[in-house]
Design a protein around this motif. Structure first.
Motif, mmCIF file in Angstrom:
data_model
loop_
_atom_site.group_PDB
_atom_site.id
_atom_site.type_symbol
_atom_site.label_atom_id
_atom_site.label_comp_id
_atom_site.label_asym_id
_atom_site.label_seq_id
_atom_site.Cartn_x
_atom_site.Cartn_y
_atom_site.Cartn_z
ATOM 1 N N ALA A 72 0.819 -1.224 0.000
ATOM 2 C CA ALA A 72 0.000 0.000 0.000
ATOM 3 C C ALA A 72 0.848 1.268 0.000
ATOM 4 O O ALA A 72 0.490 2.263 0.623
ATOM 5 C CB ALA A 72 -0.967 0.002 1.190
ATOM 6 N N THR A 73 1.998 1.216 -0.708
ATOM 7 C CA THR A 73 2.863 2.402 -0.783
ATOM 8 C C THR A 73 3.052 2.876 -2.212
ATOM 9 O O THR A 73 3.968 3.644 -2.506
ATOM 10 C CB THR A 73 4.237 2.110 -0.138
ATOM 11 N N VAL A 74 2.171 2.447 -3.108
ATOM 12 C CA VAL A 74 2.285 2.846 -4.517
ATOM 13 C C VAL A 74 2.192 4.364 -4.669
ATOM 14 O O VAL A 74 2.870 4.960 -5.503
ATOM 15 C CB VAL A 74 1.182 2.148 -5.359
ATOM 16 N N GLU A 75 1.353 5.031 -3.865
ATOM 17 C CA GLU A 75 1.069 6.451 -4.070
ATOM 18 C C GLU A 75 2.184 7.394 -3.640
ATOM 19 O O GLU A 75 2.054 8.607 -3.789
ATOM 20 C CB GLU A 75 -0.224 6.838 -3.329
ATOM 21 N N SER A 76 3.267 6.888 -3.104
ATOM 22 C CA SER A 76 4.366 7.746 -2.658
ATOM 23 C C SER A 76 4.975 8.496 -3.836
ATOM 24 O O SER A 76 5.552 7.896 -4.744
ATOM 25 C CB SER A 76 5.449 6.886 -1.987
ATOM 26 N N ILE A 77 4.868 9.823 -3.843
ATOM 27 C CA ILE A 77 5.377 10.624 -4.965
ATOM 28 C C ILE A 77 6.886 10.464 -5.143
ATOM 29 O O ILE A 77 7.366 10.299 -6.267
ATOM 30 C CB ILE A 77 4.957 12.103 -4.806
ATOM 31 N N PRO A 78 7.695 10.490 -4.067
ATOM 32 C CA PRO A 78 9.134 10.261 -4.273
ATOM 33 C C PRO A 78 9.429 8.916 -4.932
ATOM 34 O O PRO A 78 10.291 8.818 -5.815
ATOM 35 C CB PRO A 78 9.712 10.324 -2.849
ATOM 36 N N MET A 79 8.701 7.873 -4.524
ATOM 37 C CA MET A 79 8.964 6.545 -5.078
ATOM 38 C C MET A 79 8.447 6.413 -6.510
ATOM 39 O O MET A 79 9.071 5.760 -7.349
ATOM 40 C CB MET A 79 8.341 5.464 -4.192
ATOM 41 N N ILE A 80 7.302 7.026 -6.809
ATOM 42 C CA ILE A 80 6.816 7.017 -8.195
ATOM 43 C C ILE A 80 7.821 7.733 -9.090
ATOM 44 O O ILE A 80 8.196 7.240 -10.166
ATOM 45 C CB ILE A 80 5.432 7.692 -8.300
ATOM 46 N N SER A 81 8.286 8.894 -8.645
ATOM 47 C CA SER A 81 9.242 9.677 -9.437
ATOM 48 C C SER A 81 10.521 8.885 -9.693
ATOM 49 O O SER A 81 10.998 8.793 -10.830
ATOM 50 C CB SER A 81 9.600 10.977 -8.705
ATOM 51 N N ALA A 82 11.071 8.315 -8.628
ATOM 52 C CA ALA A 82 12.331 7.578 -8.762
ATOM 53 C C ALA A 82 12.154 6.326 -9.608
ATOM 54 O O ALA A 82 13.017 5.979 -10.416
ATOM 55 C CB ALA A 82 12.872 7.214 -7.380
ATOM 56 N N SER A 83 11.026 5.647 -9.447
ATOM 57 C CA SER A 83 10.767 4.427 -10.204
ATOM 58 C C SER A 83 10.705 4.710 -11.695
ATOM 59 O O SER A 83 11.387 4.073 -12.506
ATOM 60 C CB SER A 83 9.451 3.797 -9.735
#
Length: 427
Positions: A175-186
């Motif tokens: 349930a951590t898909v929505e993390s903006i830093p992680m989306i950006s880095a991914s």
């Protein structure tokens, strides 16, 4: 022997502190190597989701993910390179007509794509509905097809940002898909590592997107545009509406069929509009003076599509898979479609077998939902609203429950304005 411990990194972010460059480099490398436990990285991802990251941290995290693997060199393909990435929506098949269209305009499009994530479909899952098509290409084969055909849609090589592959799967189940830093880095670690010179981002906003508000979508877009620019990749982002599904098809084979309609000069107006809007941005970043609308009308994009599919073992003339079960949902009254919520449509398609509950689960190529009435259209009582496709009749009841509140029918004569598709541009 490192003096950094995973628990100290978790504590730092749990308590709202910024991670040091050394902590970021170590934890990404150690997790990729299997030296940080899944439960520890899960805890860190949740702390990042809740407490965020400074821009410096996101830049460093992205660089650490790129450094976990190789970086491709596409300088030898003989064309300007430009790619596109969508943050994911319902019925978002745009990559399928877009890659061959931009290639037909004279660019090389290295479309490294992924699997479905939650309620959003995966480009590879859709393309695999084509008999014989293979998503796995070596970097050499990918470069060769880019030079010869101009477009490729394929899976990322295992040694391209391997840290992201592990983190992507873990985010999906924690349930951590929505993390903006992680989306950006991914997203940006893969796109920078693939070697493209330019990138256009389609950042979805609305009920069927991971970003529900324009503010969050704009924050994500700015983060990724800055990451791209800082790494020498010319990057533009479009914010696009995802309150209703794109087009009429949500699923796998049904979305391929709709993409072929677009390449043949037809297709739903919103799919054509967004395909052309993204294509114009891509050819501009590639430095090409050409009108994608004229190229689409010429039929050259369909020629590239056929060559692209055949180049990866697919048969562009083979019939697409058909479902064993079809279920029609009908209108209970006459009126105007006032709202069609993308999220329940996406969940219904997923439940019918078009998506997966866990990484690695199989999907049904024939599964999906056809939206037979869109906002602003008139329907009569008893007219079909949805057509459900699946190979497993036991899945229909759950999908029908998902769709129960997906559509609103306004009284006859009501004025419905679906609003603009492209909401903003971030450069």
């Amino acid at each position: 022997m490192s003096t950094i411990a995973a628990v100290d990194v978790i504590i730092a972010k749990r308590d709202g502190r910024a991670l040091t460059d050394e902590q970021i480099d170590w934890v990404v490398a150690a997790y990729t190597a299997g030296e940080v436990a899944e439960e520890q990285m899960s805890a860190l991802l949740m702390a990042i989701l809740l407490n965020g990251m400074e821009r410096r941290e996101v830049v460093r995290w992205t660089a650490a993910m790129i450094a976990s693997g190789i970086r491709l060199d596409l300088s030898g393909v003989g064309r300007p390179t430009v790619d596109k990435h969508s943050t994911g929506g319902v019925g978002d098949k745009i990559s399928l007509p877009l890659a061959p269209l931009v290639a037909a305009c004279g660019a090389a499009v290295p479309q490294l794509s992924g699997r479905g994530l939650g309620h959003t479909g995966g480009t590879l899952d859709k393309m695999e509905a084509i008999p014989g098509w293979d998503p796995l290409l070596s970097p050499e084969a990918m470069t060769r097809q880019l030079a010869e055909v101009g477009a490729v849609i394929c899976a990322a090589s295992a040694d391209l940002a391997p840290a992201d592959k592990r983190l992507y799967a873990l985010r999906d189940v924690t349930a951590t898909v929505e993390s903006i830093p992680m989306i950006s880095a991914s997203i940006m670690s893969k796109k920078i590592a693939e070697g493209t010179s330019a990138l256009v981002l389609d950042v979805k906003v609305g009920s069927g997107a991971f970003m529900k508000t324009r503010e969050k979508a704009a924050e994500l877009a700015r983060s990724m545009v800055d990451l791209g620019a800082g790494s020498g990749v010319r990057t533009t982002a479009l914010l696009t509406a995802m309150d209703s599904p794109l087009g009429r098809a949500a699923g796998n084979a049904v979305e391929v069929a709709e993409s072929l309609e677009v390449l043949a000069g037809g297709g739903p107006a919103d799919v054509v509009e967004l395909t052309l809007a993204l294509a114009r941005e891509m050819v501009a970043l590639a430095g090409l003076d050409v009108d994608p609308a004229q190229v689409l009308a010429s039929g050259r994009a369909m020629d590239v599509w056929r060559a692209m599919v055949a180049g990866q073992g697919g048969d562009p003339d083979a019939p697409l898979p058909q479902p064993q079960v079809r279920e029609i949902v009908r209108a209970d009254r006459s009126g105007i479609i006032g709202r069609l919520d993308a999220m329940p449509v996406g969940i219904a398609a997923w439940r019918l077998g078009a998506g997966r509950a866990r990484p690695g689960d199989p999907v049904q190529s024939a599964a999906g939902v056809l939206c037979l009435a869109k906002p602003g259209e008139t329907v009569a009582a008893g007219a079909p609203l949805f057509e459900l496709h699946t190979d497993d009749p036991s899945l229909v009841e759950g999908a029908l429950a998902d769709l129960a509140g997906a559509i609103e029918i306004a009284p006859p004569g009501a004025v419905v304005d679906p609003g603009p598709l492209v909401l903003d541009v971030v450069r």
